[in-house]
Design a protein around this motif. Structure first.
Motif, short mmCIF file in Angstrom:
data_model
loop_
_atom_site.label_atom_id
_atom_site.label_comp_id
_atom_site.label_asym_id
_atom_site.label_seq_id
_atom_site.Cartn_x
_atom_site.Cartn_y
_atom_site.Cartn_z
N ILE A 65 42.37 53.55 49.50
CA ILE A 65 41.19 52.90 50.08
C ILE A 65 39.99 53.82 49.99
N ALA A 66 40.19 55.10 50.29
CA ALA A 66 39.07 56.05 50.24
C ALA A 66 38.52 56.21 48.82
N SER A 67 39.34 55.96 47.82
CA SER A 67 38.88 56.08 46.43
C SER A 67 38.06 54.89 45.98
N ILE A 68 38.11 53.77 46.71
CA ILE A 68 37.38 52.57 46.28
C ILE A 68 36.34 52.12 47.31
N ASN A 69 36.29 52.77 48.49
CA ASN A 69 35.32 52.34 49.49
C ASN A 69 34.02 53.15 49.34
N LEU A 70 33.20 53.15 50.37
CA LEU A 70 31.89 53.81 50.29
C LEU A 70 31.87 55.15 51.00
N SER A 71 33.02 55.81 51.07
CA SER A 71 33.08 57.10 51.75
C SER A 71 32.46 58.22 50.93
N GLN A 72 32.39 58.04 49.62
CA GLN A 72 31.88 59.11 48.76
C GLN A 72 30.65 58.68 47.97
N GLN A 73 30.14 57.48 48.22
CA GLN A 73 29.05 56.96 47.42
C GLN A 73 28.31 55.88 48.19
N ASP A 74 27.09 55.57 47.78
CA ASP A 74 26.29 54.56 48.45
C ASP A 74 26.57 53.16 47.93
N THR A 75 27.12 53.08 46.73
CA THR A 75 27.47 51.78 46.17
C THR A 75 28.74 51.95 45.35
N TRP A 76 29.37 50.87 44.98
CA TRP A 76 30.65 50.94 44.28
C TRP A 76 30.43 51.33 42.82
N SER A 77 31.36 52.07 42.28
CA SER A 77 31.29 52.50 40.89
C SER A 77 31.84 51.46 39.93
N PHE A 78 32.41 50.41 40.47
CA PHE A 78 33.01 49.36 39.65
C PHE A 78 32.19 48.07 39.80
N PRO A 79 32.18 47.23 38.78
CA PRO A 79 31.45 45.95 38.88
C PRO A 79 32.19 44.97 39.77
N LEU A 80 31.44 44.15 40.48
CA LEU A 80 32.04 43.11 41.32
C LEU A 80 32.34 41.89 40.46
N LYS A 81 33.59 41.47 40.45
CA LYS A 81 34.02 40.35 39.62
C LYS A 81 34.25 39.11 40.48
N THR A 82 33.90 37.96 39.94
CA THR A 82 34.14 36.70 40.63
C THR A 82 34.96 35.78 39.74
N LEU A 83 35.73 34.91 40.37
CA LEU A 83 36.48 33.91 39.61
C LEU A 83 35.52 32.89 39.02
N PRO A 84 35.81 32.39 37.82
CA PRO A 84 34.97 31.33 37.27
C PRO A 84 35.06 30.07 38.12
N ARG A 85 33.97 29.33 38.20
CA ARG A 85 33.99 28.07 38.96
C ARG A 85 34.98 27.10 38.32
N LEU A 86 35.59 26.30 39.13
CA LEU A 86 36.57 25.33 38.65
C LEU A 86 35.87 24.15 38.01
N LYS A 87 36.52 23.56 37.02
CA LYS A 87 35.91 22.47 36.27
C LYS A 87 36.90 21.33 36.06
N GLY A 88 36.40 20.25 35.44
CA GLY A 88 37.26 19.14 35.06
C GLY A 88 37.91 18.46 36.24
N ARG A 89 39.23 18.33 36.19
CA ARG A 89 39.95 17.62 37.23
C ARG A 89 39.79 18.27 38.60
N SER A 90 39.54 19.56 38.60
CA SER A 90 39.37 20.28 39.87
C SER A 90 38.15 19.81 40.66
N THR A 91 37.23 19.11 40.00
CA THR A 91 36.03 18.63 40.68
C THR A 91 36.24 17.23 41.27
N HIS A 92 37.37 16.61 40.99
CA HIS A 92 37.64 15.25 41.47
C HIS A 92 38.33 15.31 42.83
N VAL A 93 37.58 15.62 43.85
CA VAL A 93 38.18 15.86 45.16
C VAL A 93 37.14 15.68 46.26
N VAL A 94 37.62 15.28 47.43
CA VAL A 94 36.81 15.24 48.65
C VAL A 94 37.54 16.10 49.68
#
Length: 555
Positions: free
Chosen positions: A209-238
């Motif tokens: 945890i200490a190697s990936i948190n902000l204990s040694q830096q002001d911002t993260w050294s790795f890029p923040l990744k997000t999942l792609p938005r869902l498409k197609g059938r995944s949008t057919h929902v309420v």
């Protein structure tokens, strides 16, 4: 003459029919006179597919959400939206709502033009699964963090500034908290469990945890990744969210009774409750306290064949039986000779108690199982791992009974499915095909097939209790960490977990999966399917959002 309700019902039915037929949703609003519709766009992408658009009427406890299609268009079913003022919100990783943020729904409501802008704080949007995608580290290191999500998302440790030495103390303290703890309501155990956590386990976790948190830096050294938005059938929902009356409620389990009424447990408080989906009204029943000095909360709820609701009371040590007709509790505390500060009943299994008059329950502290004879109130104890060589942790978590009231249990700390014979008490252990799979929860179908999740392996599985054969299916999104799974009437499996805020619908014949994005941080535990509707309806609790969630696929 009551014309309007009929028109709304007809329009809603038409909307579902159009969705099932693959209709171009850009024309839906014109065809069914949708009460609330429009398009989602951004400067970066233009029309945006897969954006969750949510609307909540002023003064209401109900939020309804739909998802934009490939042209960015969205349309709320008219039967779900009444005239009035609505607050709008969206969910699309990397974006935030620029406007409008409210909408007035009336007889002549114009389509909305919803504009999104790039989010200024993407880190605040990440799910725990996306944090695990983002941080560097081995699978073994990342798996050390999965238990953190029981109480909070991974944003807390990864945004922290503690160094490794300080984190050892923090982790030791956290290990002493009871299930049902949240940052707002910590509950300390009284059995000294934190002292039982080996230092050789805490130190590597703290260093990672200490190697990936902000204990040694002001911002993260790795890029923040997000999942792609869902498409197609995944949008057919309420998706419909029902707020519960207490903002700290933790609806861990949600199941429906034979009349279709949802009931829920509360992981951190002495309540069970039921929901009226038509009005959104929740009725709650306080559970008598057995141990005032120990943390409150309950987990598993199950109906017996007589319609009584059974509740596993966690560290209160025992069970409760609730009669929905009389609204009275019958309390079944553990007897003194097996009752101590480590006694913890997370699971109860009365489903086949009509066979022999006996109810099963797990006992986390042993780890093992108790069984109570309801006629004599005599308790028996089973310790299934007593003859297993030391070297790997084992536990009894989910428990399910077959048609003869033989008990099957999930070894959440290891990779066994266990069976205890109802007559002889003999125990057999069956190893899952995937090692270190961490089997969790489960569902026994009418053919005595046991469906369960392989939490750490990111799979769902079935164990045929007659042939003693396993079948496994992998999930499409890494770090889903599926908690529970249930088959529907069509043979599809439904599951979800604590890390991605996505519901997964899996075709067991093809292995293909459809995912549905939930509108907000939900922390899914128990899942349930209502097979009385077509298509089926999925229910779950927002364990960290104090809500009941209903997912209605349109095809």
């Amino acid at each position: 003459m009551q014309i309007r309700p009929l028109l709304l019902a007809t329009a809603a039915a038409l909307a579902v029919t159009l969705a099932q037929a693959g209709t171009d949703w850009s024309s839906v609003s014109a065809q069914v006179a949708a009460a609330l519709s429009g398009q989602v766009t951004s400067a970066e992408e233009g029309a945006m597919e897969g954006v969750v658009v949510s609307a909540k009427k002023a003064g209401s406890t109900i939020t309804v959400s739909v998802v934009s299609d490939e042209k960015g268009n969205f349309s709320f079913p008219p039967a779900k939206i009444e005239p009035g003022q609505y607050t709008l919100r969206i969910r699309a990783a990397g974006y935030e709502l620029d406007g409008p943020k409210t909408a007035e729904v009336g007889s002549q409501a114009a389509p909305l033009s919803i504009k999104l802008r790039k989010a200024r704080n993407v880190a605040a949007q990440l799910t725990s699964g996306e944090w695990l995608m983002s941080v560097p580290g081995t699978p073994e290191q990342k798996n050390m963090l999965d238990r953190c999500t029981s109480c909070h998302t991974l944003e807390r440790p990864i945004k922290s500034t503690y160094d490794a030495d300080a984190l050892v103390g923090v982790l030791t303290r956290m290990a002493g908290y009871a299930p049902g703890t949240t940052p707002l309501e910590p509950h300390k155990r009284l059995d000294g469990r934190s002292m039982d956590v080996p230092a050789d386990r805490l130190r590597p976790r703290a260093e990672f945890i200490a190697s990936i948190n902000l204990s040694q830096q002001d911002t993260w050294s790795f890029p923040l990744k997000t999942l792609p938005r869902l498409k197609g059938r995944s949008t057919h929902v309420v998706i419909t969210e029902y707020d519960l009356p207490r903002p700290t409620a933790m609806p861990h389990d949600v199941i429906l009774d034979k009349d279709g009424t949802p009931w829920y447990s509360d992981f951190g408080h002495q309540f069970i409750g039921k929901l009226d989906p038509k009005t959104g009204k929740a009725t709650e029943y306080p559970i008598p306290v057995l141990k005032a000095e120990l943390p409150p909360g309950n987990l598993d709820i199950e109906f017996d064949r007589a319609g009584n609701l059974w509740v596993a009371l966690m560290l209160q040590a025992g069970l409760a039986k609730f009669d929905p007709k009389t609204e009275k509790f019958t309390m079944l505390p553990l007897p003194k000779d097996i009752n101590n500060n480590s006694s913890q009943q997370a699971m109860v299994m009365p489903n086949s108690s009509d066979v022999d008059g006996k109810v099963w329950m797990n006992s986390v502290g042993i780890p093992g199982v108790h069984r109570v004879d309801l006629a004599s109130m005599k308790f028996e104890t089973f310790v299934p791992y007593k003859d297993i060589p030391r070297g790997q942790d084992h536990s009894v978590y989910g428990i399910k009974a077959d048609s003869k009231n033989n008990l099957f249990f999930m070894d959440f700390s290891g990779d066994f499915i266990g069976r205890i014979d109802a007559k002889s008490g003999e125990t057999n252990l069956f190893k899952t095909p995937t090692p270190n799979s961490n089997p969790r929860r489960g569902y026994m179908d009418s053919q005595d097939r046991l469906w369960f999740t392989e939490y750490r392996a990111n799979k769902v599985a079935m164990f045929d209790t007659k042939s003693e054969k396993f079948t496994e299916w992998a999930l499409p999104t890494a770090f889903t960490y599926p908690y529970d799974v249930i088959p529907d009437k069509n043979g599809e499996l439904w599951t979800a977990g604590m890390s991605t805020d996505r519901v997964v619908r899996l075709d067991t014949k093809t292995g293909q999966a459809t995912e549905y994005q939930l509108p907000r941080n939900t922390n899914v535990r128990r899942v349930f399917v209502d097979n009385s509707t077509t298509p089926v309806t999925f229910w779950t609790g927002g364990n960290h959002s104090a809500e009941i969630v209903k997912v209605e696929p349109l095809d």
